[in-house]
Design an enzyme around this catalytic site. Sequence first.
Site, PDB file in Angstrom:
ATOM      1  N   TYR A  62       5.191  49.214 102.941  1.00 30.12           N
ATOM      2  CA  TYR A  62       4.866  50.423 102.188  1.00 30.12           C
ATOM      3  C   TYR A  62       4.479  51.556 103.115  1.00 30.12           C
ATOM      4  O   TYR A  62       4.149  51.359 104.281  1.00 30.12           O
ATOM      5  CB  TYR A  62       3.758  50.153 101.151  1.00 30.12           C
ATOM      6  CG  TYR A  62       2.369  50.016 101.723  1.00 30.12           C
ATOM      7  CD1 TYR A  62       1.537  51.122 101.827  1.00 30.12           C
ATOM      8  CD2 TYR A  62       1.883  48.786 102.151  1.00 30.12           C
ATOM      9  CE1 TYR A  62       0.254  50.998 102.341  1.00 30.12           C
ATOM     10  CE2 TYR A  62       0.602  48.661 102.655  1.00 30.12           C
ATOM     11  CZ  TYR A  62      -0.204  49.768 102.752  1.00 30.12           C
ATOM     12  OH  TYR A  62      -1.466  49.647 103.261  1.00 30.12           O
ATOM     13  N   CYS A  63       4.529  52.767 102.557  1.00 31.10           N
ATOM     14  CA  CYS A  63       4.123  53.980 103.266  1.00 31.10           C
ATOM     15  C   CYS A  63       3.368  54.856 102.271  1.00 31.10           C
ATOM     16  O   CYS A  63       2.759  54.326 101.343  1.00 31.10           O
ATOM     17  CB  CYS A  63       5.345  54.697 103.832  1.00 31.10           C
ATOM     18  SG  CYS A  63       6.488  55.253 102.543  1.00 31.10           S
ATOM     19  N   GLN A  64       3.431  56.156 102.431  1.00 33.57           N
ATOM     20  CA  GLN A  64       2.716  57.060 101.536  1.00 33.57           C
ATOM     21  C   GLN A  64       3.409  57.184 100.182  1.00 33.57           C
ATOM     22  O   GLN A  64       2.792  56.991  99.151  1.00 33.57           O
ATOM     23  CB  GLN A  64       2.592  58.443 102.186  1.00 33.57           C
ATOM     24  CG  GLN A  64       1.667  59.389 101.463  1.00 33.57           C
ATOM     25  CD  GLN A  64       0.206  59.047 101.639  1.00 33.57           C
ATOM     26  OE1 GLN A  64      -0.182  58.248 102.474  1.00 33.57           O
ATOM     27  NE2 GLN A  64      -0.628  59.658 100.818  1.00 33.57           N
TER      28      GLN A  64
END
Length: 175
Positions: A62-64
């Site tokens: 995941y990221c932002q």
Amino acid sequence: MTIKSVDANTLQKWIDDDQVELIDVREPMEFHGQHIPGATLVPLGTISSKSLPSTNKKIVIYCQKGIRGKSACQKVVPTDQEHEIYNLEGGILSWIEAQHPVKQSKTEIASLNKQVTISFLVITLCSLFAAIYVNPAFVLFIIVLVGMWLRFAITKSSPLAVLLAKMPWNQKLES
């Protein structure tokens, strides 16, 4: 190549059942600010199939917002046949929106986007003063600077962001 994705609620069920390893591909200062408990930081620029943990569990990246997470999946899925890899739809923002727990830092560090914006504003103001008090030709520099700022804002790839990410205040952060 199809990138599998998972929503925040399904991910929470997998975490509750101890079926998943979490990989956060954001930059250290973003991870420091807030992350999903139990996640491991492996920035997008360094991720490879070799940097993934040895596990029989599903791996969720995941990221932002989900964009860098998808890029990370595109980078590792073709070279990794032993893991089941997913991208968190909407990134940590969707996780927070679903009201799942996050680990927050006690100290606040401005996001990389905010640092880039502040840097461009300071450079633009300095150029404006230079245009007024030194030489009117600095107006051309302002025009070029704003054009570059807009280009990088649209493409989301900024050399200034890369430089700022390497600054000491954005490195080796403790949670």
